[in-house]
Design an enzyme around this catalytic site. Structure first.
Site, PDB file in Angstrom:
ATOM      1  N   HIS A 179      -4.039  -4.692  -0.016  1.00 57.64           N
ATOM      2  CA  HIS A 179      -3.655  -5.168   1.313  1.00 57.64           C
ATOM      3  C   HIS A 179      -3.731  -6.697   1.368  1.00 57.64           C
ATOM      4  O   HIS A 179      -4.829  -7.259   1.447  1.00 57.64           O
ATOM      5  CB  HIS A 179      -4.600  -4.586   2.364  1.00 57.64           C
ATOM      6  CG  HIS A 179      -4.439  -3.118   2.562  1.00 57.64           C
ATOM      7  ND1 HIS A 179      -3.507  -2.583   3.414  1.00 57.64           N
ATOM      8  CD2 HIS A 179      -5.072  -2.073   1.988  1.00 57.64           C
ATOM      9  CE1 HIS A 179      -3.577  -1.266   3.375  1.00 57.64           C
ATOM     10  NE2 HIS A 179      -4.513  -0.934   2.506  1.00 57.64           N
ATOM     11  N   CYS A 208       0.832  -1.199   0.000  1.00 60.71           N
ATOM     12  CA  CYS A 208       0.000   0.000   0.000  1.00 60.71           C
ATOM     13  C   CYS A 208       0.874   1.259   0.000  1.00 60.71           C
ATOM     14  O   CYS A 208       1.579   1.508  -0.974  1.00 60.71           O
ATOM     15  CB  CYS A 208      -0.988  -0.025   1.163  1.00 60.71           C
ATOM     16  SG  CYS A 208      -2.312   1.213   0.983  1.00 60.71           S
ATOM     17  N   GLU A 255      -3.087  -8.594   3.802  1.00 57.22           N
ATOM     18  CA  GLU A 255      -3.619  -9.009   5.105  1.00 57.22           C
ATOM     19  C   GLU A 255      -5.132  -8.875   5.188  1.00 57.22           C
ATOM     20  O   GLU A 255      -5.754  -9.389   6.113  1.00 57.22           O
ATOM     21  CB  GLU A 255      -2.936  -8.203   6.229  1.00 57.22           C
ATOM     22  CG  GLU A 255      -3.412  -6.780   6.407  1.00 57.22           C
ATOM     23  CD  GLU A 255      -2.888  -5.785   5.381  1.00 57.22           C
ATOM     24  OE1 GLU A 255      -3.242  -4.597   5.480  1.00 57.22           O
ATOM     25  OE2 GLU A 255      -2.121  -6.195   4.475  1.00 57.22           O
TER      26      GLU A 255
END
Length: 197
Positions: free
Chosen positions: A179, A77, A181
């Protein structure tokens, strides 16, 4: 394996640590130059504003260290954008690992496209072992108002308003705008692939 997650007062770092923990990796969050230099893998995540982040990196001399690291390195990011040479966000010079410019999304029709780009979108034209096991139908989760231009270093594209670099690769440096995650099994696979490079 020693994994260092770079601390530079950017948001969203804790969720990256949790994602690594789910993979059985206990990473260390640090801005210590020696710890980062000796790590087997380095992850550079974050959400935030480019000039504030760069100011912290300079204060800690991380702007000198990062471009010279030799181990596998993963910017995520804001971490991807800071690896580029320049960002339109406050007209900011960045780390220059990738000779790529970061630009602001400008929708042609505001009723069709909102900025920031938030939500799930797919990756296309996937390349390199970082994306092993994934296809053009692989969706990842985005939250961003600025994007990295396409270049010879692009290893996956995403389209929102225009095509932009979803992921990039140069030497030991990998970078991703979305992202991992927050991207479910696809994001988990990308993190696993990175850790096994």
């Amino acid at each position: 394996m020693q994994v260092a997650v770079i601390k530079y007062n950017a948001g969203n770092v804790q969720s990256v640590l949790y994602a690594l923990e789910r993979l059985g990796v206990e990473a260390v969050l640090t801005d210590d130059l020696e710890v980062i230099s000796k790590a087997d893998r380095v992850i550079f995540p974050g959400q935030g504003e480019a000039s504030t982040a760069m100011r912290y990196l300079k204060e800690k001399q991380l702007d000198q260290l990062i471009p010279n690291l030799k181990q596998p390195f993963f910017g995520v990011c804001l971490g991807q954008q800071l690896l580029c040479e320049h960002s339109e966000e406050n007209d900011n010079a960045c780390l220059g690992v990738f000779p790529v410019k970061v630009k602001k999304f400008i929708p042609e029709n505001i009723s069709d496209f909102k900025v920031p780009h938030v939500g799930w979108n797919n990756l296309t034209e996937l390349k390199t072992p970082l994306l092993k096991g994934l296809t053009d139908e692989s969706f990842v989760y985005y939250v961003h108002s600025f994007y990295c231009e396409l270049s010879d270093y692009t290893i996956a594209k995403t389209n929102y308003i225009l095509d932009f670099a979803g992921l990039m690769h140069k030497d030991n440096f990998y970078a991703m705008q979305a992202h991992p995650e927050k991207s479910g099994l696809v994001g988990e696979r990308i993190l696993k692939n990175f850790l096994s490079l």
